[in-house]
Design a protein around this motif. Structure first.
Motif, PDB file in Angstrom:
ATOM      1  N   ARG A 133      -5.690  -4.755   7.486  1.00 52.08           N
ATOM      2  CA  ARG A 133      -4.434  -4.332   8.116  1.00 52.08           C
ATOM      3  C   ARG A 133      -3.219  -5.020   7.473  1.00 52.08           C
ATOM      4  NH1 ARG A 133      -5.148  -2.147  13.581  1.00 52.08           N
ATOM      5  NH2 ARG A 133      -7.320  -2.337  14.266  1.00 52.08           N
ATOM      6  N   GLN A 134      -3.309  -6.327   7.301  1.00 54.39           N
ATOM      7  CA  GLN A 134      -2.149  -7.056   6.786  1.00 54.39           C
ATOM      8  C   GLN A 134      -1.903  -6.785   5.307  1.00 54.39           C
ATOM      9  OE1 GLN A 134      -0.868 -10.859   8.071  1.00 54.39           O
ATOM     10  NE2 GLN A 134      -2.399 -11.014   9.698  1.00 54.39           N
ATOM     11  N   GLU A 137      -0.176  -3.520   5.185  1.00 55.09           N
ATOM     12  CA  GLU A 137       1.234  -3.700   5.527  1.00 55.09           C
ATOM     13  C   GLU A 137       1.997  -4.290   4.340  1.00 55.09           C
ATOM     14  OE1 GLU A 137       3.988  -6.070   8.829  1.00 55.09           O
ATOM     15  OE2 GLU A 137       1.826  -5.858   9.147  1.00 55.09           O
ATOM     16  N   ASN A 140       2.710  -1.650   2.097  1.00 50.28           N
ATOM     17  CA  ASN A 140       3.510  -0.587   2.727  1.00 50.28           C
ATOM     18  C   ASN A 140       2.757   0.746   2.749  1.00 50.28           C
ATOM     19  OD1 ASN A 140       5.842   0.323   4.058  1.00 50.28           O
ATOM     20  ND2 ASN A 140       6.779   1.030   2.156  1.00 50.28           N
TER      21      ASN A 140
END
Length: 245
Positions: A133-134, A137, A140
């Protein structure tokens, strides 16, 4: 993204995969293709797989780092496997820092890796999910993440049937699987249920690896190695090089 339970299916694409720890670039190519990505956390744990370990490059040698688990067994569901009490996040952070501190993208990428490792809780599945997930992120990527254990889809379905039901749950018309699933899933089985099945063939472009002393490229390492050497816009370009079948 809101869930669509209407009879007509839209153009959303679903992908389902076990949560892997800082997985390789091909895993993120699968995420890139999906609108909805489901962590398959309520299936059996894979021993000596990539749920609790991965590889980085140290002095031109591929080095495996492993997160110890107290009850790692193929008889346990991934979500029920716990990180061992002797796990030392500071040791892994030290290894990553010493290995990549002079790499081109260390200053940009290390804070994300550091946060993921420092925030690891008790469950290896959550740790692995968070690493995905990170990083997504950081890159992007536009995708919505879910856990299979949180979704109201019966676990008693057969392997293909459950993936079909998960796809239908999101009102999607397409399911994408890594190419290794060709021997497991038949496109006609999905088509009979109104689902288009694609297989993704990853492509792993070469990039300059700071720790590759003799210039030999080492393919398929953890995304950590990519992040430390390649800036995010270039990584996103690399994510678009896969092929669908």
């Amino acid at each position: 993204m809101s869930e669509d339970h209407s009879p007509s299916m839209d153009e959303k694409t679903v992908a389902v995969m076990q949560p892997y720890l800082f997985p390789y670039l091909g895993y993120f190519q699968l995420i890139q293709e999906a609108d909805v990505f489901v962590f398959y956390d309520d299936v059996d744990f894979i021993t000596r797989g990539w749920i609790n370990r991965n590889r980085i490059l140290i002095n031109d040698e591929e080095n495996i780092f492993t997160i110890p688990c107290s009850n790692a067994s193929q008889n346990e569901k991934i979500k029920d496997v716990l990180i061992g009490g002797h796990w030392r996040p500071d040791k892994l952070l030290k290894k990553v820092r010493l290995t990549y501190s002079n790499a081109d993208q260390f200053d940009a990428a290390f804070p994300t890796v550091k946060t993921i490792i420092e925030e690891a809780g008790d469950q290896i599945s959550v740790f692995a999910e968070d690493s995905v997930r990170q990083v997504a992120e950081y890159l992007n990527l536009d995708v919505n993440f879910y856990r299979s254990s949180d979704l109201p889809v019966d676990q008693s379905f057969g392997r293909a049937e459950r993936l079909i039901e998960l796809t239908k749950h999101f009102g999607a018309s397409t399911y994408v699987n890594m190419e290794g699933g060709k021997d497991l899933y038949d496109k006609s089985t999905f088509a009979d249920q109104g689902i288009t099945l694609h297989f993704l063939s990853p492509n792993l472009p070469e990039y300059e690896q700071y720790t590759a002393e003799d210039g030999t490229f080492h393919s398929g390492l953890s995304i950590i190695d990519v992040m430390m050497n390649v800036e995010p816009p270039k990584i996103r370009e690399m994510l678009d090089t896969y092929q669908l079948q």
